[in-house]
Design a protein around this motif. Structure first.
Motif, PDB file in Angstrom:
ATOM      1  N   ARG A  24      -4.699   3.730  -7.956  1.00 16.78           N
ATOM      2  CA  ARG A  24      -4.267   2.919  -9.099  1.00 16.78           C
ATOM      3  C   ARG A  24      -3.568   1.650  -8.617  1.00 16.78           C
ATOM      4  N   ILE A  25      -3.697   0.594  -9.396  1.00 17.34           N
ATOM      5  CA  ILE A  25      -2.866  -0.593  -9.219  1.00 17.34           C
ATOM      6  C   ILE A  25      -1.597  -0.366 -10.043  1.00 17.34           C
ATOM      7  N   VAL A  76      -0.837  -1.101  -4.694  1.00 15.17           N
ATOM      8  CA  VAL A  76      -1.918  -0.142  -4.898  1.00 15.17           C
ATOM      9  C   VAL A  76      -1.468   1.219  -4.380  1.00 15.17           C
ATOM     10  N   ASP A  77      -1.638   2.245  -5.200  1.00 18.84           N
ATOM     11  CA  ASP A  77      -1.252   3.605  -4.847  1.00 18.84           C
ATOM     12  C   ASP A  77      -2.462   4.340  -4.287  1.00 18.84           C
ATOM     13  N   LEU A  78      -2.420   4.620  -2.967  1.00 12.36           N
ATOM     14  CA  LEU A  78      -3.479   5.382  -2.313  1.00 12.36           C
ATOM     15  C   LEU A  78      -3.020   6.802  -1.991  1.00 12.36           C
ATOM     16  N   ILE A 112       0.848  -1.185   0.000  1.00  9.02           N
ATOM     17  CA  ILE A 112       0.000   0.000   0.000  1.00  9.02           C
ATOM     18  C   ILE A 112       0.887   1.239   0.000  1.00  9.02           C
ATOM     19  N   ILE A 113       0.721   2.092  -1.012  1.00  6.61           N
ATOM     20  CA  ILE A 113       1.515   3.317  -1.112  1.00  6.61           C
ATOM     21  C   ILE A 113       0.742   4.474  -0.504  1.00  6.61           C
ATOM     22  N   LEU A 114       1.424   5.209   0.402  1.00 11.02           N
ATOM     23  CA  LEU A 114       0.827   6.343   1.108  1.00 11.02           C
ATOM     24  C   LEU A 114       1.829   7.491   1.168  1.00 11.02           C
ATOM     25  N   PRO A 115       1.378   8.715   1.490  1.00 11.25           N
ATOM     26  CA  PRO A 115       2.316   9.826   1.670  1.00 11.25           C
ATOM     27  C   PRO A 115       3.276   9.523   2.825  1.00 11.25           C
TER      28      PRO A 115
END
Length: 401
Positions: free
Chosen positions: A186-187, A178-180, A93-96
């Motif tokens: 986006r996947i 997954v980019d959140l 999981i991508i986050l800031p």
């Protein structure tokens, strides 16, 4: 350098990592090459050993979702939901990112990918070290990802401090990413976890409120309250009419059941009406066809809304309950009003006669039906200001549950 082979020894592996060393670790997907993710010098060694391009960021392995708030500047509800459902497991999981994460890990960017591996040895190591681990796949860049400790040793024996032999990895595919951190979500990489499962979870994070009630009850006021809260408004009747213009599959289904009702791609409404409105069985068949198409489109729009970061949606449908749309809602609100108030609103709004307004209202469900079938009922028997106030109070109550 002598590369140690460790078996069920998280303490020794943690010692190596805390000293700036590299340890290859097993996951449910492939083996990873791990370092202390907060130590820029140790992370640099990963890039050097792998021959990894400096422009490619690294993700961090953590042992549970509590690390999100420790490492990330913003954690949306959907991130917690995905972690709750799929961690430990093959999802990154991508986050800031917070500033405490070294620039080399982020490759100069402002985001970080987090992953919780589903392997007891690696989870035990992360807990023991109490560190997030930078851990790309344990292979030279461009080479096949290793699924056994032996394959890792063939790549890096003598170049890294240790390998945890946790047996063969069961999946052999890398994690799904997954980019959140950006919308729409986006996947970025399709891996072991199917994208459909990710998006289903994202969709379930959208709170869906169903709104129903007869003509002239005041549903529009309630919908305006929801719109001010940023809700996506889905008018089932409007969607139906859009589909009649654009959905070839729907038109084909109607024409198959009612031949001759679609000509050159256009619905012949009078022809269709002549076949169904005096025949209850035919009307039931038509409703089954159209409701199925409308529900599918509503589902698609809610999923797309969730992917944009939306968290609230409302479905406005007179036949919300009969069509099955209520089953997709977290709560259903029925709006009712005294009969005479409805008559006067309909006359004022549409310029119809009293007789027509009364006949139209009398053909619809009575107020008692909504009390029986809805989770909440709002009685609109005062001014617009009074009804707006009780609508706002109910929505606040529903969203706080």
């Amino acid at each position: 350098m002598n590369t140690e082979i460790l078996i069920h020894d998280p303490a020794r592996a943690a010692e190596i990592l805390c000293a700036g060393g590299l340890v290859a670790v097993p996951t449910e997907t492939v083996y990873g090459l791990a370092s202390n993710g907060l130590d820029a010098h140790a992370v640099q060694r990963i890039y050097d050993v792998k021959g990894r391009p400096a422009v490619k960021p690294l993700s961090l392995m953590v042992h549970d979702a509590s690390w999100m708030k420790r490492l990330c500047a913003a954690v949306p509800r959907v991130a917690e939901a995905l972690a709750g459902r799929f961690w430990p497991g093959p999802l990154t999981i991508i986050l800031p990112a917070k500033d405490l994460i070294p620039e080399i890990v982020r490759a100069g960017g402002d985001t970080i990918g987090l992953r919780c591996p589903d392997h007891p040895d690696t989870l035990a190591l992360i807990r023991q070290a109490d560190l997030p681990l930078a851990a790309p796949s344990a292979n030279p860049s461009g080479a096949p990802s290793p699924k056994t400790a032996g394959e890792v040793a063939a790549y890096f024996s003598g170049s890294i401090e240790a390998i945890i032999d946790g047996g063969a990895c069961g999946i052999g595919l890398e994690s799904t990413i997954v980019d959140l951190a950006h919308t729409p979500y986006r996947i970025l990489r399709q891996g072991a976890l199917p994208a459909a499962e990710v998006w289903q979870c994202v969709q379930e994070c959208v709170t869906v409120i169903g709104i129903t009630g007869g003509t002239g009850c005041g549903k529009t006021t309630l919908l305006q309250v929801l719109e001010k809260r940023g809700a996506l408004l889905l008018d089932a009747d409007a969607i139906y009419h859009e589909l009649l213009e654009t959905d070839e599959e729907l038109l084909s289904a109607i024409n198959n059941r009612f031949p001759g009702t679609v000509v050159n791609g256009a619905l012949q409404r009078k022809v269709l009406g002549a076949q169904v409105f005096s025949n209850p069985d035919a009307l039931s068949d038509l409703n089954a066809i159209t409701h199925r198409a409308i529900l599918a489109e509503i589902d698609r729009r809610i999923r797309a809304w969730g992917q944009t970061g939306g968290t609230l949606a409302a479905i406005d449908a007179v036949a919300l309950i009969e069509s099955g749309a209520a089953e997709t809602c977290d709560t259903v609100i029925g709006v009712t009003a005294p009969r005479e108030d409805r008559v006067q609103r309909l006359i004022a709004r549409e310029g119809v006669t009293r007789a027509y307004a009364e006949s139209r209202i009398d053909a619809q469900k009575p107020n008692a039906w909504y009390a029986e079938h809805c989770d909440h009922v709002l009685e609109n028997n005062g001014t617009i200001e009074q009804f707006t106030k009780i609508a706002e109070e109910l929505i606040q109550e529903v969203l706080s549950e």
